[in-house]
Design a protein around this motif. Sequence first.
Motif, PDB file in Angstrom:
ATOM      1  N   ALA A 189       0.840  -1.203   0.000  1.00 16.42           N
ATOM      2  CA  ALA A 189       0.000   0.000   0.000  1.00 16.42           C
ATOM      3  C   ALA A 189       0.872   1.249   0.000  1.00 16.42           C
ATOM      4  CB  ALA A 189      -0.910  -0.009   1.228  1.00 16.42           C
ATOM      5  N   GLN A 190       1.919   1.140   0.786  1.00 13.79           N
ATOM      6  CA  GLN A 190       2.813   2.296   0.876  1.00 13.79           C
ATOM      7  C   GLN A 190       3.486   2.563  -0.463  1.00 13.79           C
ATOM      8  OE1 GLN A 190       5.733   1.826   3.945  1.00 13.79           O
ATOM      9  NE2 GLN A 190       6.757   3.734   3.409  1.00 13.79           N
ATOM     10  N   ARG A 191       3.883   1.450  -1.095  1.00  7.07           N
ATOM     11  CA  ARG A 191       4.555   1.605  -2.376  1.00  7.07           C
ATOM     12  C   ARG A 191       3.598   2.222  -3.404  1.00  7.07           C
ATOM     13  NH1 ARG A 191       7.648  -3.582  -4.342  1.00  7.07           N
ATOM     14  NH2 ARG A 191       8.600  -3.353  -2.311  1.00  7.07           N
ATOM     15  N   ARG A 192       2.311   1.776  -3.350  1.00  5.58           N
ATOM     16  CA  ARG A 192       1.327   2.315  -4.281  1.00  5.58           C
ATOM     17  C   ARG A 192       1.154   3.818  -4.040  1.00  5.58           C
ATOM     18  NH1 ARG A 192      -3.689  -0.898  -3.557  1.00  5.58           N
ATOM     19  NH2 ARG A 192      -2.272  -2.664  -3.685  1.00  5.58           N
ATOM     20  N   ARG A 193       1.130   4.183  -2.780  1.00  3.83           N
ATOM     21  CA  ARG A 193       0.974   5.601  -2.455  1.00  3.83           C
ATOM     22  C   ARG A 193       2.164   6.409  -2.989  1.00  3.83           C
ATOM     23  NH1 ARG A 193       0.876   5.785   3.297  1.00  3.83           N
ATOM     24  NH2 ARG A 193      -0.176   3.769   3.224  1.00  3.83           N
ATOM     25  N   GLU A 194       3.332   5.830  -2.817  1.00  9.55           N
ATOM     26  CA  GLU A 194       4.530   6.517  -3.310  1.00  9.55           C
ATOM     27  C   GLU A 194       4.495   6.671  -4.819  1.00  9.55           C
ATOM     28  OE1 GLU A 194       8.380   4.971  -2.244  1.00  9.55           O
ATOM     29  OE2 GLU A 194       7.957   5.373  -0.126  1.00  9.55           O
ATOM     30  N   ALA A 195       4.066   5.612  -5.518  1.00  3.07           N
ATOM     31  CA  ALA A 195       3.992   5.665  -6.972  1.00  3.07           C
ATOM     32  C   ALA A 195       3.005   6.733  -7.405  1.00  3.07           C
ATOM     33  CB  ALA A 195       3.578   4.303  -7.511  1.00  3.07           C
ATOM     34  N   ALA A 196       1.874   6.812  -6.733  1.00  4.70           N
ATOM     35  CA  ALA A 196       0.858   7.806  -7.070  1.00  4.70           C
ATOM     36  C   ALA A 196       1.441   9.208  -6.939  1.00  4.70           C
ATOM     37  CB  ALA A 196      -0.353   7.646  -6.152  1.00  4.70           C
ATOM     38  N   LEU A 197       2.144   9.429  -5.857  1.00  4.03           N
ATOM     39  CA  LEU A 197       2.778  10.728  -5.638  1.00  4.03           C
ATOM     40  C   LEU A 197       3.772  11.022  -6.757  1.00  4.03           C
ATOM     41  CD1 LEU A 197       3.214  13.179  -3.754  1.00  4.03           C
ATOM     42  CD2 LEU A 197       5.045  11.869  -2.676  1.00  4.03           C
ATOM     43  N   GLY A 198       4.509   9.994  -7.149  1.00 11.74           N
ATOM     44  CA  GLY A 198       5.476  10.143  -8.237  1.00 11.74           C
ATOM     45  C   GLY A 198       4.809  10.633  -9.509  1.00 11.74           C
ATOM     46  N   TYR A 199       3.684  10.001  -9.872  1.00 12.45           N
ATOM     47  CA  TYR A 199       2.986  10.401 -11.100  1.00 12.45           C
ATOM     48  C   TYR A 199       2.492  11.834 -11.003  1.00 12.45           C
ATOM     49  CZ  TYR A 199       3.211   5.673 -12.874  1.00 12.45           C
ATOM     50  OH  TYR A 199       3.676   4.483 -13.348  1.00 12.45           O
ATOM     51  N   VAL A 200       2.000  12.206  -9.810  1.00  8.76           N
ATOM     52  CA  VAL A 200       1.521  13.566  -9.627  1.00  8.76           C
ATOM     53  C   VAL A 200       2.656  14.557  -9.862  1.00  8.76           C
ATOM     54  CG1 VAL A 200       0.653  15.232  -7.930  1.00  8.76           C
ATOM     55  CG2 VAL A 200      -0.335  12.929  -8.061  1.00  8.76           C
ATOM     56  N   LEU A 201       3.815  14.230  -9.330  1.00  3.93           N
ATOM     57  CA  LEU A 201       4.954  15.143  -9.449  1.00  3.93           C
ATOM     58  C   LEU A 201       5.469  15.237 -10.880  1.00  3.93           C
ATOM     59  CD1 LEU A 201       6.907  14.250  -6.191  1.00  3.93           C
ATOM     60  CD2 LEU A 201       5.601  16.308  -6.657  1.00  3.93           C
TER      61      LEU A 201
END
Lengths: 368, 301
Positions: free
Chosen positions: B11-23
Amino acid sequence: MGRVAFEHVTKQFGDVTAVDDLTLDVEDREFLVLLGPSGCGKTTALRLLAGLEDPTDGTITIGERVVNDVAALDRDIAMVFQSYALYPHMTVRRNIEFPLRSRKVPEAERRELVSQAVATLGLAGLEDRRPAQLSGGQRQRVALARAIVRRPQVFLMDEPLSNLDATLRVQTRAELVELQRRLETTVVYVTHDQVEAMTMANRIAILDQGVLQQVGAPHDVYARPANLFVARFIGSPPMNTVTGTVAAGDDGDDASADPVVRVSGGRFELTAEQAKLLHDQGLVEVVVGVRPEHTELGPDGSVDAVVAVVELLGHEQHVICRLEDGGLVIARQADDRTPPDIGTPVRLAAEPARLHLFDPRSGRRIEG
Amino acid sequence: MTARRPTSRRAQRRREAALGYVLVAPALVVFAIFVFYPFAKNFELALYRNPPFPHLPRRYVGLDQAVDVLTSADFRESVWTTVVFAILSVPAGIFLGLALAVAAHRRLRGIGIYRTIFASTVTSSVAVASVIFGTLFNPVIGWIPALGFNPRPPVLENPDWALPAVALVSVWQNIGLSFIIMSAGLQAIPDELLEAAEIDGARPWRRFWRVTVPLMSPTIYFTIVVGSIFAFQAFGQIDLLTPSNQKLLGTNVLTYYIFSNLRERQDPGTAAVLAIALFAITLLLTLTQMRLLERRVHYAA
């Protein structure tokens, strides 16, 4: 042959005097170490000899030739750099061959000389590697091989051991001395490490702030330092130095007629000869120096101190004591002694004949 | 605890990936509008043939147009012109940049002034460079004709001299960048290596060829690749100095050929085919250079 001479050599960089009126002779086949702290001018002196810097004043002689106006590449010297300065794009063989190729040595002779250098330094099997594929010790040996391959009159070495780890450094130290004996060549060696200087040199030249302080055989420099700088720089742990005032022994509580130096927490007795010297020079204040191995801890000592730190090195102990005025004195003893507890009061003693006396103003050694 | 850990980590990794795409999103949008879309659009344009008169509907012809353009004599001539232009401008720019960098790589009083002068061409725009050389080449008031080099017709209207003249402007302009890159490369070579070579008996010329150049090879390689790409994309100086009759003057490089098809002949289809060809040639050239040169490049340890 491989004689080297500096005569009144001065080198200035702008307002900074890196080497100040240096006069120094290096005998043929001598291993001379230029020793001093960083920034003392030892590397500049070496670079002047190499021809990488031009002296502001004075003359430099190599062999029978004044080389002030001779380019580095015509001086018949070789140099080992601190970083080794191996050519990263060349194999070991090419690196060693480079000085020969530069001087157009014919191929057959070249091959012979390279294989000799490779054998001398135990580099067989590594000839086709590049510097990046070698360990630190191997690189260092390649740098040495490149230096010896041409059989120059003089080898210059700029802290060649400082990039090696401690064990390898001790081993290489001995190998370098052996190599120098075998090649019968002159070596001028720069280091800030007094242990290297003591163990390798025929003579040590100590520099501070561009000025030559003393030249002499390691033992002479150790036993009779010419001034306070040399006294404190040579020796590990360094010499203890305490400032005191000269007094006749019979004033105060002691009945002895021998003159003494009063220091914080007590006094050091002097020999009659030492007392006469001090008297002749009219000195009231004096700096007393005692080597840690000549500093005794015992009930019959004459200076009060408190044990501050005890360092157990396995083969010996360093007992670091604090005097009343806060000054530190180190006593070195054999490891079979029971180390004193920290905080215990002790009495320090030193044989009068073991004392070194220095003029506190000039720092110069007081002797007859 | 232990059973839940993988889930929470995922879940944490998914959250990090989502943030990455946003950035990354803002940059992605800019790239999409100004790079990806035009790039794709080019391929579409290349499939349609435009009528000789504007405002009439275009016609889908598939690869026919591409084949016609790429097999034409005009295209071959334009590619050749571009190659000659690159050969005239790239090596000279690199050589002069390296020579000046070596000359300025000394601790001399006032050397900074020379460094600034050598690097200055990088700050002057193509337009400025073109005006300077246009004036220098001017048959009436120019210094170059005044010094004796004054062919008929004048340099910039002379089929034999127009391309070298335009290449000269590029060389002059590239010197600045080449000088800066070479200077940086030179500074990365430890002084001790050159000192060691000097003590080892190598005279200056040998030190340069045996130590400096091999250690500079990554820099030189980089400059060759970038310089070649620049040369294949040069346009301003050609447009400004030889404003008409490029085909007759022999300065019809690919970029200019694309431009004239698009603007003068109102033929985006042909221009698109040429643009894709230029892209392919540049890509191929760079890949080949990487293959060929990288093997000879020494990267210092």
